[in-house]
Scaffold this active site. Sequence first.
Site, PDB file in Angstrom:
ATOM      1  N   ASP A 195      -1.892  -4.214  11.307  1.00 55.72           N
ATOM      2  CA  ASP A 195      -0.864  -4.534  11.938  1.00 55.72           C
ATOM      3  C   ASP A 195      -0.760  -3.968  13.739  1.00 55.72           C
ATOM      4  O   ASP A 195      -0.219  -2.922  14.103  1.00 55.72           O
ATOM      5  CB  ASP A 195       0.796  -3.873  11.522  1.00 55.72           C
ATOM      6  CG  ASP A 195       0.998  -3.600  10.370  1.00 55.72           C
ATOM      7  OD1 ASP A 195       0.483  -4.611   9.631  1.00 55.72           O
ATOM      8  OD2 ASP A 195       0.982  -2.573   9.086  1.00 55.72           O
TER       9      ASP A 195
ATOM     10  N   GLU B 179       7.408 -12.025   8.291  1.00 57.65           N
ATOM     11  CA  GLU B 179       6.856 -10.661   8.867  1.00 57.65           C
ATOM     12  C   GLU B 179       5.708 -10.791   9.752  1.00 57.65           C
ATOM     13  O   GLU B 179       5.746 -12.199  10.638  1.00 57.65           O
ATOM     14  CB  GLU B 179       6.933  -9.855   8.260  1.00 57.65           C
ATOM     15  CG  GLU B 179       5.425 -10.123   7.514  1.00 57.65           C
ATOM     16  CD  GLU B 179       4.917  -9.044   6.244  1.00 57.65           C
ATOM     17  OE1 GLU B 179       5.722  -8.763   5.833  1.00 57.65           O
ATOM     18  OE2 GLU B 179       3.529  -9.114   5.859  1.00 57.65           O
TER      19      GLU B 179
END
Length: 320
Positions: free
Chosen positions: A18, A198
């Site tokens: 991420d 997401e």
Amino acid sequence: MGNLETSYITPFLEQRADPWMYKHTDGYYYFTASVPEYDRIEVRRSTTIAGLKEAQPVVAWRKYAEGPLSANIWAPELHFVAGKWYIYFAAARTTETNEGLFDHRMYVLENSSANPLEGEWVEKGQLRTEWESFALDATTFEHRGVWYLVWAQKDLNIPGNSNLYISEMSSPWTLRGKQVMITTPEYDWEIIGFKVNEGAAVLKRGGRIYISFSASATDFNYCMGLLTASEDADLLDPQAWTKSTSPVLTTDESIRLFGPGHNSFTLSEDGTEDIFVFHARNYKEIAGDPLYDPNRHTFVRVLKWHEDGTPDFVGSVLAE
């Protein structure tokens, strides 16, 4: 995607998922990401992108031993808003039966120091939306004087794990006005293993606003899609956003790139090129839950563009 002559794509930083990379007006690049232990938020900086590899990370915040901020600290992002630094992140809670380990909420930290590696990070609390449910991956951006938040959240009335939403903000930790869904998992490539949208990241270029996002389970099926709106559109109108009907970046076994996704964008050192930052693994088979496999690595590429002015993620990855 890929070619038989290329056998391996080299990570920029190992075991950092991420990834969030940001170039600030002070001449520094800042980097944060999910660490394999999911127990803290680290920030590092360097005057060059390459320098981030060896830059010493500073721990900005650690999880609590118990309660709402005590487990699975995911996907921190560092933003500079109105003269202060903010970190957006998601956290879950530890309980005796561990039923809260994946019941995330979004939280905000604030630092008024000029250098976010110094000073105190103050907890501003939960970033609350219209309803209480699984929520994560908050990102913020400014457009024509208005600050927006884009995030992933589960709607209890919609089958699946998370959709993407957008709202205006009245402060860096407070939403205002309507909160609208701009994408829900619907295509085959968005619903493998889990129905997931997401990891949104925003890029403004060429009269358009792009929101990249990630879909499906976090194994080799993880992939990226793209939302596009005109810069003149009402960004709170779901009809303003057009979603790619096919993924814009997927697994490429020929270069040992598996499950690419959850990206961010920044600028090159001379400011002339957009930089594409994302995570992926370099092997396919995973023992156990993919979320506990530590080998999602950070990759960095110069962002290429198609002739029609849209981003070319595949070409970016293949270009060394």
